[in-house]
Design a protein around this motif. Structure first.
Motif, PDB file in Angstrom:
ATOM      1  N   ASP A  66      49.563  -1.168  56.185  1.00 15.65           N
ATOM      2  CA  ASP A  66      48.497  -0.194  55.919  1.00 15.65           C
ATOM      3  C   ASP A  66      47.189  -0.929  55.683  1.00 15.65           C
ATOM      4  N   LEU A  67      46.259  -0.788  56.612  1.00 16.32           N
ATOM      5  CA  LEU A  67      44.967  -1.459  56.528  1.00 16.32           C
ATOM      6  C   LEU A  67      43.957  -0.592  55.799  1.00 16.32           C
ATOM      7  N   PHE A  68      43.271  -1.202  54.816  1.00 14.85           N
ATOM      8  CA  PHE A  68      42.161  -0.559  54.113  1.00 14.85           C
ATOM      9  C   PHE A  68      40.958  -1.490  54.150  1.00 14.85           C
ATOM     10  N   THR A  69      39.797  -0.926  54.405  1.00 20.22           N
ATOM     11  CA  THR A  69      38.543  -1.656  54.337  1.00 20.22           C
ATOM     12  C   THR A  69      37.536  -0.783  53.608  1.00 20.22           C
ATOM     13  N   ARG A  70      36.333  -1.273  53.433  1.00 23.47           N
ATOM     14  CA  ARG A  70      35.297  -0.445  52.814  1.00 23.47           C
ATOM     15  C   ARG A  70      34.933   0.751  53.700  1.00 23.47           C
ATOM     16  N   ARG A  71      35.270   0.687  54.975  1.00 29.34           N
ATOM     17  CA  ARG A  71      35.008   1.810  55.872  1.00 29.34           C
ATOM     18  C   ARG A  71      36.094   2.880  55.758  1.00 29.34           C
ATOM     19  N   ASN A  72      37.260   2.496  55.291  1.00 27.70           N
ATOM     20  CA  ASN A  72      38.340   3.475  55.029  1.00 27.70           C
ATOM     21  C   ASN A  72      39.048   3.089  53.728  1.00 27.70           C
ATOM     22  N   PRO A  73      38.362   3.249  52.598  1.00 27.97           N
ATOM     23  CA  PRO A  73      38.925   2.775  51.327  1.00 27.97           C
ATOM     24  C   PRO A  73      40.099   3.583  50.807  1.00 27.97           C
ATOM     25  N   TYR A  74      40.244   4.839  51.229  1.00 29.95           N
ATOM     26  CA  TYR A  74      41.285   5.707  50.677  1.00 29.95           C
ATOM     27  C   TYR A  74      42.261   6.228  51.722  1.00 29.95           C
ATOM     28  N   LYS A  75      41.957   6.054  52.987  1.00 29.24           N
ATOM     29  CA  LYS A  75      42.839   6.535  54.045  1.00 29.24           C
ATOM     30  C   LYS A  75      43.303   5.357  54.884  1.00 29.24           C
ATOM     31  N   ARG A  76      44.596   5.133  54.902  1.00 26.51           N
ATOM     32  CA  ARG A  76      45.129   3.965  55.582  1.00 26.51           C
ATOM     33  C   ARG A  76      44.958   4.055  57.086  1.00 26.51           C
ATOM     34  N   GLN A  77      44.908   2.899  57.721  1.00 25.04           N
ATOM     35  CA  GLN A  77      45.049   2.787  59.166  1.00 25.04           C
ATOM     36  C   GLN A  77      46.312   1.977  59.408  1.00 25.04           C
ATOM     37  N   LEU A  78      47.283   2.591  60.042  1.00 21.86           N
ATOM     38  CA  LEU A  78      48.581   1.957  60.238  1.00 21.86           C
ATOM     39  C   LEU A  78      48.506   0.935  61.369  1.00 21.86           C
ATOM     40  N   LEU A  79      48.913  -0.292  61.069  1.00 24.16           N
ATOM     41  CA  LEU A  79      48.992  -1.355  62.068  1.00 24.16           C
ATOM     42  C   LEU A  79      50.457  -1.677  62.326  1.00 24.16           C
ATOM     43  N   LEU A  80      50.762  -2.051  63.552  1.00 23.73           N
ATOM     44  CA  LEU A  80      52.131  -2.392  63.936  1.00 23.73           C
ATOM     45  C   LEU A  80      52.112  -3.681  64.734  1.00 23.73           C
ATOM     46  N   THR A  81      53.076  -4.532  64.501  1.00 26.56           N
ATOM     47  CA  THR A  81      53.170  -5.790  65.241  1.00 26.56           C
ATOM     48  C   THR A  81      53.288  -5.508  66.738  1.00 26.56           C
ATOM     49  N   GLY A  82      52.437  -6.154  67.517  1.00 29.84           N
ATOM     50  CA  GLY A  82      52.473  -6.014  68.968  1.00 29.84           C
ATOM     51  C   GLY A  82      51.603  -4.907  69.536  1.00 29.84           C
ATOM     52  N   ASP A  83      51.102  -4.010  68.687  1.00 25.67           N
ATOM     53  CA  ASP A  83      50.272  -2.901  69.165  1.00 25.67           C
ATOM     54  C   ASP A  83      48.810  -3.323  69.139  1.00 25.67           C
ATOM     55  N   ARG A  84      48.380  -3.996  70.198  1.00 26.83           N
ATOM     56  CA  ARG A  84      47.030  -4.548  70.267  1.00 26.83           C
ATOM     57  C   ARG A  84      45.978  -3.448  70.301  1.00 26.83           C
ATOM     58  N   ASN A  85      46.236  -2.372  71.015  1.00 27.23           N
ATOM     59  CA  ASN A  85      45.260  -1.281  71.109  1.00 27.23           C
ATOM     60  C   ASN A  85      44.998  -0.641  69.748  1.00 27.23           C
ATOM     61  N   ARG A  86      46.049  -0.457  68.993  1.00 30.36           N
ATOM     62  CA  ARG A  86      45.901   0.113  67.646  1.00 30.36           C
ATOM     63  C   ARG A  86      45.076  -0.822  66.761  1.00 30.36           C
ATOM     64  N   LEU A  87      45.331  -2.113  66.868  1.00 33.96           N
ATOM     65  CA  LEU A  87      44.584  -3.096  66.083  1.00 33.96           C
ATOM     66  C   LEU A  87      43.105  -3.084  66.448  1.00 33.96           C
ATOM     67  N   LEU A  88      42.799  -3.104  67.737  1.00 31.51           N
ATOM     68  CA  LEU A  88      41.403  -3.145  68.187  1.00 31.51           C
ATOM     69  C   LEU A  88      40.657  -1.857  67.861  1.00 31.51           C
ATOM     70  N   ALA A  89      41.381  -0.749  67.767  1.00 28.00           N
ATOM     71  CA  ALA A  89      40.740   0.530  67.438  1.00 28.00           C
ATOM     72  C   ALA A  89      40.552   0.717  65.930  1.00 28.00           C
ATOM     73  N   SER A  90      41.112  -0.175  65.136  1.00 24.65           N
ATOM     74  CA  SER A  90      41.042  -0.052  63.680  1.00 24.65           C
ATOM     75  C   SER A  90      39.751  -0.670  63.144  1.00 24.65           C
TER      76      SER A  90
END
Length: 363
Positions: A66-90
């Motif tokens: 579950d990725l959190f940054t100052r741009r999404n401090p309360y709503k997670r962005q789910l990352l998965l190993t091998g899912d490059r598109n999901r990572l780049l869109a996060s």
């Protein structure tokens, strides 16, 4: 432990309620899940459900990130190993440091203790804070089974960090692993599996000891598992690891015994786990104030066991400080004391206090 059918029904109802809540992460009750609900309801209801329906056991257990940054401090962005598109869109930003927080047995990323670490980092600066969810494994009433799965869990975590490194250019040295309880040993095993590379830092927050103290260093956290390893042991009497061979620097707040705020100023965990979570909340405060916990260096771990650290006075000038980010490497065994209310740290002064009994003997 015996439960009436009515009590079991109440527990299952509470779990269902929490599962239906919006996934909002904030270190305040009502926005995150206190560990009390998970401890009572999670283990019992899951085990009962799987006994009644063996097919409900996950065929393949996976970690989620579950990725959190100052741009999404309360709503997670789910990352998965091998899912490059999901990572780049996060909102992952390779120019920001990466901090991976690993919960303990029966934990999940939705707990208030995880939210506390995440919130403290994001209040400080821009970070990629990744809460590692290994609840497919951790929500298991059989702790011995969980211990045997730590290698498998760490292997998945190492693969994920390699994925980040390969697709974002993030250096392993810029990755810190922050583990609590069994999460400390997952971090250590991940560090071993990363060879010949190394993570920058492992912060071990009350590493679990009841089983791991009897294991060889190749199966638990060790100082060689990162460039720098720092442990904060707040419950050596029950859940923690009563030794100093886990890390380069080992800190023992209040001699690693009863923590003055227990039970339970945070109201986030059951009373008998308060000492065990003390290390976590002290670390969180150190992120807000790196000089909050002034400590004195001790001769060795026996000095902790015999309450013999100090300068010969009731108050000593701090020689070093626990925690903080970026980490300041230290070496040795250290003692520091805390207040009974927040803020817990005394700052530049280390007060030499008499040990108090662990919480489990006082409730």
């Amino acid at each position: 432990m015996k439960f009436s059918y009515f009590y079991y029904f109440c527990i299952v109802s509470v779990v269902a309620l929490y599962k239906n809540k919006a996934q909002i992460f904030q270190n305040q009750l009502g926005y995150c899940e206190p560990f009390t609900v998970e401890f009572i309801a999670g283990l019992v209801s899951k085990e009962a459900r799987q006994i009644l329906d063996p097919g409900s056991r996950p065929r393949q257990k996976q970690l989620r990130y579950d990725l959190f940054t100052r741009r999404n401090p309360y709503k997670r962005q789910l990352l998965l190993t091998g899912d490059r598109n999901r990572l780049l869109a996060s909102n992952f930003n390779a120019s920001w440091p990466v901090r991976l927080s690993i919960h303990g047995w029966n934990g999940q990323t939705t707990t208030c203790s995880n939210a506390a670490i995440k919130d403290a980092y994001l209040a400080r600066s821009d970070y990629n804070v990744i809460l590692v969810d290994w609840s497919d494994y951790s929500l298991d009433i059989n702790y011995f089974r969980v211990v045997t799965e730590i290698y498998e869990i760490a292997h998945q975590l190492t693969n994920f960090t390699r994925f980040l490194h390969n697709h974002t250019g993030t250096s392993f040295k810029d990755m810190y692993l922050i583990g609590h309880s069994a999460g400390c040993h997952i971090a250590g095993m991940a560090g071993k599996l990363l060879h010949p590379y190394k993570y920058g830092v492992i912060f071990a927050l009350d590493s679990s000891g009841p089983v791991h103290r009897s294991l060889d260093a190749k199966w638990r956290l060790a100082p060689t598992d990162a460039y720098y390893v720092e442990s904060i042991q707040s419950d050596v009497a029950l859940f923690g690891f009563p030794a100093d061979n886990l890390a380069h620097a080992s800190f023992y707040p209040n001699w690693g015994l009863g923590q003055p705020h227990c039970p339970n100023v945070t109201t986030m965990e059951p009373d008998f786990t308060c000492d065990h979570f003390g290390a976590l909340y002290y670390f969180v405060e150190s992120l807000q104030n790196p000089r909050a916990f002034g400590a004195v260096k001790c001769k060795n771990y026996e000095s902790i066991e015999n309450y013999k650290c100090g300068c010969g006075a009731r108050q000593c000038k701090a020689s070093d400080y626990m925690g903080g980010d970026p980490a300041v490497p230290k070496k040795g065994v250290f003692y520091f004391s805390t207040r009974a209310t927040m803020p817990f740290g005394y700052g530049d002064i280390c007060r030499m206090k008499r040990p108090i009994k662990s919480t489990i003997t006082r409730i």
